[in-house]
Scaffold this active site. Structure first.
Site, PDB file in Angstrom:
ATOM      1  N   HIS A  75      42.323  34.358  53.814  1.00 44.87           N
ATOM      2  CA  HIS A  75      42.926  35.281  52.855  1.00 44.87           C
ATOM      3  C   HIS A  75      43.650  36.340  53.682  1.00 44.87           C
ATOM      4  O   HIS A  75      43.028  37.104  54.418  1.00 44.87           O
ATOM      5  CB  HIS A  75      41.848  35.930  51.974  1.00 44.87           C
ATOM      6  CG  HIS A  75      41.208  34.958  51.027  1.00 44.87           C
ATOM      7  ND1 HIS A  75      39.893  35.059  50.627  1.00 44.87           N
ATOM      8  CD2 HIS A  75      41.703  33.848  50.413  1.00 44.87           C
ATOM      9  CE1 HIS A  75      39.610  34.074  49.796  1.00 44.87           C
ATOM     10  NE2 HIS A  75      40.691  33.325  49.653  1.00 44.87           N
ATOM     11  N   GLU A  89      42.485  40.009  54.084  1.00 47.15           N
ATOM     12  CA  GLU A  89      41.150  40.282  54.631  1.00 47.15           C
ATOM     13  C   GLU A  89      41.287  40.267  56.148  1.00 47.15           C
ATOM     14  O   GLU A  89      41.098  39.249  56.799  1.00 47.15           O
ATOM     15  CB  GLU A  89      40.151  39.256  54.094  1.00 47.15           C
ATOM     16  CG  GLU A  89      39.991  39.377  52.581  1.00 47.15           C
ATOM     17  CD  GLU A  89      39.221  38.232  51.926  1.00 47.15           C
ATOM     18  OE1 GLU A  89      38.571  37.453  52.664  1.00 47.15           O
ATOM     19  OE2 GLU A  89      39.267  38.116  50.696  1.00 47.15           O
ATOM     20  N   HIS A 120      35.781  36.352  56.517  1.00 50.50           N
ATOM     21  CA  HIS A 120      36.410  36.914  55.326  1.00 50.50           C
ATOM     22  C   HIS A 120      36.114  38.416  55.258  1.00 50.50           C
ATOM     23  O   HIS A 120      35.568  38.999  56.192  1.00 50.50           O
ATOM     24  CB  HIS A 120      35.877  36.221  54.070  1.00 50.50           C
ATOM     25  CG  HIS A 120      36.449  34.861  53.831  1.00 50.50           C
ATOM     26  ND1 HIS A 120      37.191  34.532  52.720  1.00 50.50           N
ATOM     27  CD2 HIS A 120      36.407  33.737  54.577  1.00 50.50           C
ATOM     28  CE1 HIS A 120      37.563  33.268  52.776  1.00 50.50           C
ATOM     29  NE2 HIS A 120      37.098  32.758  53.909  1.00 50.50           N
ATOM     30  N   GLU A 144      31.278  37.422  55.392  1.00 49.51           N
ATOM     31  CA  GLU A 144      31.986  38.522  54.722  1.00 49.51           C
ATOM     32  C   GLU A 144      31.706  39.769  55.549  1.00 49.51           C
ATOM     33  O   GLU A 144      30.576  40.263  55.587  1.00 49.51           O
ATOM     34  CB  GLU A 144      31.488  38.676  53.287  1.00 49.51           C
ATOM     35  CG  GLU A 144      31.738  37.464  52.406  1.00 49.51           C
ATOM     36  CD  GLU A 144      33.165  37.401  51.889  1.00 49.51           C
ATOM     37  OE1 GLU A 144      33.906  38.393  52.064  1.00 49.51           O
ATOM     38  OE2 GLU A 144      33.539  36.371  51.298  1.00 49.51           O
TER      39      GLU A 144
END
Length: 616
Positions: free
Chosen positions: A248, A251, A386, A478
């Site tokens: 992404h 990110e 991410h 994350e």
């Protein structure tokens, strides 16, 4: 106050950190709030709400009263040169709440407040017209103070239903955090990233190589940095590892961490850091810092605060690459439902469906490039970096019956939990028991790891594809609440993640490894199947016959088999050491094939085969 619609990453002062949680809940106060879920601690830029309206994770601070005496206050905890604020409305699928105009005041003691001025008049900022677009307003005159208040003056009013709600970030100059590692801590666009990777390669030419695995939709190359004591070559018995960031494009922390990591490994290898030297000599490391460079360039142009929650997430074509890999989960589960004899089912190396490989398939060029990369390099372990949360997720990412969320484990559940814990437990932010949740889910209660499907259903994920189509195990990390942290926060983010990045790479050496060879010739056998008893997921040997099987400590019954050979089995014991257990296999060809090969070369049959022929 001067409203702006653009924002440059090199803005004079960085955000205080409402979005990234550097500003703690205790530093936020308000004149009033409707309920706990709409308290001042929720007045953070880009914070996301829960699904149910009225839960404890609502998407803004909302004042209890509807008048122009309401305020949200931030305590910077030391004198700070404030230069501006960024505002959003409330994130909610049920409500529409936006502050249209507001004033700002400053104080050193919360008793005497000084208004932000526009010449001789108190300044009033206006621009917010929707709930999601971040809008920056710079002060005409920067002000030094400890406290700042945002005081709404007008807001969207739907009869008597419109509430005063906002999410905010404050820009102010504070002493930056320092890192002992002398790295290039800033955001790098495509040209700057390429330049940095070139400089690392020039500084450490003996252990680095830069190569491209393909191009993005707009033609930007997908650059990879390889770090190894023998770059450009797969060495027998040496495992291959990969980190992928920027799937992404907005990110961005993973991108910068991988650029930091390649600099760090180069510097420390030259210094003789034994941990790094061992890692480089025993592992072939591949770092892909930007899988979606097109999306990154879009987010980079807006900057760290004004990019919002979604700008740059998708490819240039509008594809979410996190859902863009072939759905092999459904192929597997359909086969299980149709086949009554489980011994006939494959459980690894699932082929890619034909409709996915056609030129007409809606597959991003970046996704195709990464799949080719996976098929060409025998990766053993990887991680997909991410942002937007603080948690490590592991496969499966897709639920079996398309439920919104449901725990869906692989056959290697225990080892995936080990991998996720290895990263989460050594990450300085994740492992902090006093940290607060990023948005609307408290991952601390899960020890900061979760089965991906138990969080939310993600069909077509890279992690699931990697596990079902290749030998490689992969998790998603994350990295931070803030998808696009300001450059001033990059040094402390590196400190938070440096140990985790190293520890996770070291897990590639846990389990068993070996070479599958032909007993007569000693040559390696490619595509031999390695089965571990009681774990219904096999792997295969690669071109030279070498293999790696990631396993937790314990004793395992392992079998190796290959077409045209008799299977062989042995017991292999995995210890707690950071070194794999060596489990080699020497396979004997089935008699008919063995006779054919020997006679074709004009050789004599050995006694064991002569005896077999006598008994036939």
């Amino acid at each position: 106050i001067r409203p702006l619609v653009t924002f440059h990453p090199a803005l004079e002062c960085p955000p205080l950190g409402l979005e990234s949680l550097r500003v703690k809940d205790a530093q936020l106060r308000a004149s009033s709030f409707k309920r706990r879920g709409l308290g001042p601690h929720r007045g953070r830029l880009n914070i996301q709400s829960g699904i149910e309206d009225g839960d404890i994770y609502d998407g803004a601070w909302c004042a209890q009263h509807r008048d122009n005496k309401q305020w949200l206050q931030v305590d910077a905890q030391r004198l700070t040169r404030f230069i501006g604020v960024i505002l959003q409305g409330r994130n909610s699928i049920w409500s529409w709440d936006v502050v249209h105009t507001y004033k700002v005041q400053f104080s050193n003691d919360t008793l005497l407040w000084k208004p932000c001025m526009n010449g001789t008049e108190e300044a009033v900022s206006e621009r917010n017209q929707d709930a999601e677009t971040p809008v920056l307003a710079l002060f005409n005159t920067p002000t030094v103070a400890r406290y700042i208040r945002i005081n709404p003056q007008s807001w969207y009013q739907n009869g008597t239903q419109g509430d005063i709600c906002l999410r905010a970030e404050v820009l102010g100059c504070a002493l930056p955090e320092e890192s002992k590692d002398k790295l290039d801590f800033r955001h790098h666009n495509y040209k700057e990233m390429r330049k940095l990777m070139k400089s690392v390669n020039e500084e450490c030419p003996n252990i680095t190589r830069t190569y491209s695995i393909g191009r993005s939709y707009t033609g930007l190359k997908l650059y990879v940095m390889e770090i190894s004591d023998n770059p450009g070559k797969h060495e027998l018995g040496e495992p291959e590892f990969r980190y992928v960031a920027g799937m992404h494009g907005n990110e961005v922390l993973g991108r910068e961490l991988l650029l930091n990591l390649m600099q760090y490994l180069c510097h420390e290898y030259k210094r003789g850091n034994q941990r790094v030297v061992r890692l480089v000599q025993e592992t072939r490391i591949h770092l892909l810092p930007s899988m979606n460079p097109d999306g990154y360039e879009m987010a980079f142009k807006k900057g760290s605060e004004l990019a919002g929650w979604a700008l740059g997430r998708y490819s240039y074509e509008g594809i979410d690459m996190n859902h863009n890999f072939a759905d092999l989960n459904s192929v597997m589960w359909n086969a299980i439902e149709l086949e009554t004899d489980r011994s006939k089912l494959i459980n690894h190396y699932f082929p890619i469906p034909e409709q996915y490989t056609s030129e007409e398939a809606f597959v991003a060029s970046e996704t195709r490039a990464v799949i080719d990369w996976m098929q060409n390099v025998p990766f053993v372990l990887g991680a997909n970096l991410h942002g937007g949360e603080l948690v490590v997720t592991y496969p499966y990412d897709m639920t079996r019956d398309w439920a919104p969320r449901e725990h869906t484990p692989t056959a290697d559940e225990s080892f995936f939990r080990w991998l996720a814990t290895a990263y989460a437990s050594t990450n300085q932010v994740m492992s902090n028991p006093d940290r607060r949740p990023c948005h609307n889910k408290d991952f601390l209660r899960y020890n900061n790891i979760i089965n991906g499907a138990d969080w939310h259903n993600v069909p077509g994920s890279m992690n699931d594809f990697s596990y079902l189509h290749t030998n490689c195990f992969e998790v998603t990390v994350e990295l931070s609440c803030d998808k696009f942290p300001h450059a001033s926060e990059l040094p402390v983010e590196w400190e938070n993640n440096r140990e985790s990045l190293l520890v996770y790479m070291e897990q590639v050496h846990r389990g068993i490894k070996g070479v599958i060879r032909d007993k007569d010739t000693g040559t390696g056998i490619a595509d031999a199947i390695i089965k571990v008893e009681d774990i219904d997921h096999h792997i295969r040997s690669v071109a030279d016959g070498d293999y790696w099987r990631l396993l937790n400590p314990g004793e395992y019954h392992v079998m190796a088999s290959a077409e045209g050979y008799l299977p062989s089995s042995r017991t292999c014991r995995v210890m707690y050491d950071h070194y794999p257990t060596i489990c080699d296999f020497h396979l004997i060809k089935v008699p008919k094939q063995r006779i054919k090969d020997i006679l074709a070369k004009g050789g004599k049959l050995p006694k064991d085969l002569q005896l077999r022929l006598l008994w036939c």
